[in-house]
Design a protein around this motif. Structure first.
Motif, PDB file in Angstrom:
ATOM      1  N   GLU A 284      17.055  74.991  -5.646  1.00  0.00           N
ATOM      2  CA  GLU A 284      15.692  74.889  -4.522  1.00  0.00           C
ATOM      3  C   GLU A 284      14.383  74.649  -5.272  1.00  0.00           C
ATOM      4  N   THR A 285      14.376  75.123  -6.620  1.00  0.00           N
ATOM      5  CA  THR A 285      13.071  74.962  -7.256  1.00  0.00           C
ATOM      6  C   THR A 285      13.151  74.105  -8.427  1.00  0.00           C
ATOM      7  N   ARG A 286      14.032  73.316  -8.443  1.00  0.00           N
ATOM      8  CA  ARG A 286      14.152  72.486  -9.634  1.00  0.00           C
ATOM      9  C   ARG A 286      13.204  71.356  -9.934  1.00  0.00           C
ATOM     10  N   LEU A 287      12.658  70.849  -8.881  1.00  0.00           N
ATOM     11  CA  LEU A 287      11.826  69.705  -8.755  1.00  0.00           C
ATOM     12  C   LEU A 287      10.364  70.316  -9.215  1.00  0.00           C
ATOM     13  N   ILE A 288       9.888  71.727  -8.652  1.00  0.00           N
ATOM     14  CA  ILE A 288       8.658  72.259  -9.139  1.00  0.00           C
ATOM     15  C   ILE A 288       8.849  72.655 -10.714  1.00  0.00           C
ATOM     16  N   GLY A 289       9.965  72.989 -11.060  1.00  0.00           N
ATOM     17  CA  GLY A 289      10.406  73.458 -12.308  1.00  0.00           C
ATOM     18  C   GLY A 289      10.282  72.258 -13.441  1.00  0.00           C
ATOM     19  N   LEU A 290      10.706  71.169 -12.914  1.00  0.00           N
ATOM     20  CA  LEU A 290      10.322  69.670 -13.804  1.00  0.00           C
ATOM     21  C   LEU A 290       9.002  69.507 -13.957  1.00  0.00           C
ATOM     22  N   VAL A 291       8.114  69.638 -12.767  1.00  0.00           N
ATOM     23  CA  VAL A 291       6.845  69.610 -12.980  1.00  0.00           C
ATOM     24  C   VAL A 291       6.155  70.247 -13.770  1.00  0.00           C
ATOM     25  N   GLY A 292       6.453  71.650 -13.674  1.00  0.00           N
ATOM     26  CA  GLY A 292       6.010  72.563 -14.589  1.00  0.00           C
ATOM     27  C   GLY A 292       6.281  72.235 -16.254  1.00  0.00           C
ATOM     28  N   LEU A 293       7.484  71.867 -16.202  1.00  0.00           N
ATOM     29  CA  LEU A 293       8.086  71.538 -17.773  1.00  0.00           C
ATOM     30  C   LEU A 293       7.124  70.510 -18.410  1.00  0.00           C
TER      31      LEU A 293
ATOM     32  N   GLU B 225      -9.123  66.679 -24.259  1.00  0.00           N
ATOM     33  CA  GLU B 225      -9.302  67.925 -23.870  1.00  0.00           C
ATOM     34  C   GLU B 225      -8.996  68.112 -22.551  1.00  0.00           C
ATOM     35  N   ARG B 226      -9.290  66.948 -21.648  1.00  0.00           N
ATOM     36  CA  ARG B 226      -8.887  67.045 -20.255  1.00  0.00           C
ATOM     37  C   ARG B 226      -7.260  66.847 -20.124  1.00  0.00           C
ATOM     38  N   GLY B 227      -6.769  66.262 -21.196  1.00  0.00           N
ATOM     39  CA  GLY B 227      -5.212  66.384 -20.995  1.00  0.00           C
ATOM     40  C   GLY B 227      -4.628  67.746 -21.212  1.00  0.00           C
ATOM     41  N   SER B 228      -5.500  68.587 -21.671  1.00  0.00           N
ATOM     42  CA  SER B 228      -4.992  70.037 -21.726  1.00  0.00           C
ATOM     43  C   SER B 228      -5.436  70.823 -20.601  1.00  0.00           C
ATOM     44  N   VAL B 229      -6.481  70.442 -19.966  1.00  0.00           N
ATOM     45  CA  VAL B 229      -6.993  71.286 -18.661  1.00  0.00           C
ATOM     46  C   VAL B 229      -6.561  70.865 -17.218  1.00  0.00           C
ATOM     47  N   TYR B 230      -6.540  69.687 -17.107  1.00  0.00           N
ATOM     48  CA  TYR B 230      -6.557  69.216 -15.842  1.00  0.00           C
ATOM     49  C   TYR B 230      -4.664  69.173 -15.778  1.00  0.00           C
ATOM     50  N   THR B 231      -3.932  69.573 -16.655  1.00  0.00           N
ATOM     51  CA  THR B 231      -2.632  69.809 -16.428  1.00  0.00           C
ATOM     52  C   THR B 231      -2.562  70.904 -15.652  1.00  0.00           C
ATOM     53  N   ILE B 232      -3.333  71.856 -15.778  1.00  0.00           N
ATOM     54  CA  ILE B 232      -3.214  73.254 -14.984  1.00  0.00           C
ATOM     55  C   ILE B 232      -3.607  73.118 -13.632  1.00  0.00           C
ATOM     56  N   VAL B 233      -4.566  72.235 -13.433  1.00  0.00           N
ATOM     57  CA  VAL B 233      -4.995  71.885 -11.895  1.00  0.00           C
ATOM     58  C   VAL B 233      -3.863  71.250 -11.393  1.00  0.00           C
ATOM     59  N   ILE B 234      -3.325  70.151 -12.094  1.00  0.00           N
ATOM     60  CA  ILE B 234      -2.023  69.665 -11.389  1.00  0.00           C
ATOM     61  C   ILE B 234      -1.108  70.673 -11.349  1.00  0.00           C
ATOM     62  N   TRP B 235      -0.835  71.585 -12.096  1.00  0.00           N
ATOM     63  CA  TRP B 235       0.359  72.431 -11.921  1.00  0.00           C
ATOM     64  C   TRP B 235       0.045  73.726 -10.550  1.00  0.00           C
ATOM     65  N   GLN B 236      -1.447  73.654 -10.606  1.00  0.00           N
ATOM     66  CA  GLN B 236      -1.904  74.853  -9.334  1.00  0.00           C
ATOM     67  C   GLN B 236      -1.423  73.919  -7.969  1.00  0.00           C
ATOM     68  N   VAL B 237      -1.834  72.718  -7.974  1.00  0.00           N
ATOM     69  CA  VAL B 237      -1.610  72.076  -6.738  1.00  0.00           C
ATOM     70  C   VAL B 237      -0.154  71.965  -6.400  1.00  0.00           C
ATOM     71  N   ALA B 238       0.567  71.590  -7.400  1.00  0.00           N
ATOM     72  CA  ALA B 238       2.126  71.347  -7.092  1.00  0.00           C
ATOM     73  C   ALA B 238       2.718  72.710  -6.758  1.00  0.00           C
ATOM     74  N   VAL B 239       2.212  73.564  -7.158  1.00  0.00           N
ATOM     75  CA  VAL B 239       2.997  75.022  -7.071  1.00  0.00           C
ATOM     76  C   VAL B 239       2.370  75.258  -5.646  1.00  0.00           C
TER      77      VAL B 239
END
Length: 235
Positions: free
Chosen positions: A155-164, A191-205
């Motif tokens: 059930e959480t495999r897709l968001i798991g892949l996004v997080g990975l 630097e944005r490659g290390s910061v925007y990933t957090i933003v993307i993860w927040q939206v995905a979650v």
């Protein structure tokens, strides 16, 4: 539990919205020099003083907006992850809450202590870099570890892949930033490659939480319909 998921999702969405808006507004206010998303670091937007720092000319008239964005993003991230932890069982629950608070502290430090020549002179620059380290590593490590945890369940495999993916990319970007610093590469983009990933993860979650809440209603509706059908047939 039914209220926790939408509340966590809303908080996860609000943080990035405020953060990105603060960044865009503050960057647009730069006139001389103009702000470069490729070459300027994100924290340059929060510099309270004008001048040259690490080879970059800084002059951010709306630094208060950016620093407020850092702090609000951090607080909302902390709240969202603590709420998220209540939907997780086992050791991952504690890990999620702790890393969320660590990341929150990092953002607050970044918004409170700025990256500038003045900060280097008055000794607060170390606090700024400590905050950046806590925020960037905390957010990306959380995404990566939860990604590994969520990949184990269908059930959480897709968001798991996004997080990975985003967590790993964010951590690689951090390493690349330090290895290439001063090499003439677009350090702001790295630097944005290390910061925007957090933003993307927040939206995905947030999306995953909203979808899981919607899906959790389906069996109950189906069961109710089935029961009604049976009762109707019996009559």
């Amino acid at each position: 539990m039914s209220r926790i998921r939408p509340l966590a999702a809303a908080t996860f969405l609000l943080g990035p919205a405020i953060y990105l808006a603060a960044e865009a507004i503050t960057a647009a206010a730069w006139k001389s020099p103009s702000y470069s998303y490729a070459d300027n670091w994100i924290s340059d937007l929060g510099s309270a003083t004008a001048g040259v720092f690490q080879g970059r000319e800084l002059d951010s008239p709306l630094h208060v907006v950016m620093n407020s964005g850092f702090i609000v993003q951090g607080i909302l991230f902390g709240i969202a992850t603590v709420l998220l932890s209540r939907t997780i069982s086992g050791r991952a629950r504690t890990f999620t809450a702790v890393m969320g608070v660590v990341t929150m502290i990092g953002y607050i430090l970044v918004g409170t202590f700025h990256g500038s020549l003045q900060a280097q002179q008055n000794g607060t620059l170390a606090l700024h870099f400590t905050g950046a380290t806590l925020a960037i590593l905390g957010g990306n490590v959380l995404a990566l570890v939860l990604g590994i945890h969520w990949r184990k369940t269908p059930e959480t495999r897709l968001i798991g892949l996004v997080g990975l993916v985003v967590g790993a990319f964010g951590l690689v970007s951090v390493v690349a930033l330090f290895l290439t610093f001063g090499a003439g590469l677009p350090s702001g983009a790295i630097e944005r490659g290390s910061v925007y990933t957090i933003v993307i993860w927040q939206v995905a979650v947030a999306i995953a939480l909203l979808r899981s809440r919607a899906d959790s209603r389906v069996p109950r509706v189906a069961a109710t319909s089935a029961s009604a059908g049976t009762a109707s047939t019996g009559n």
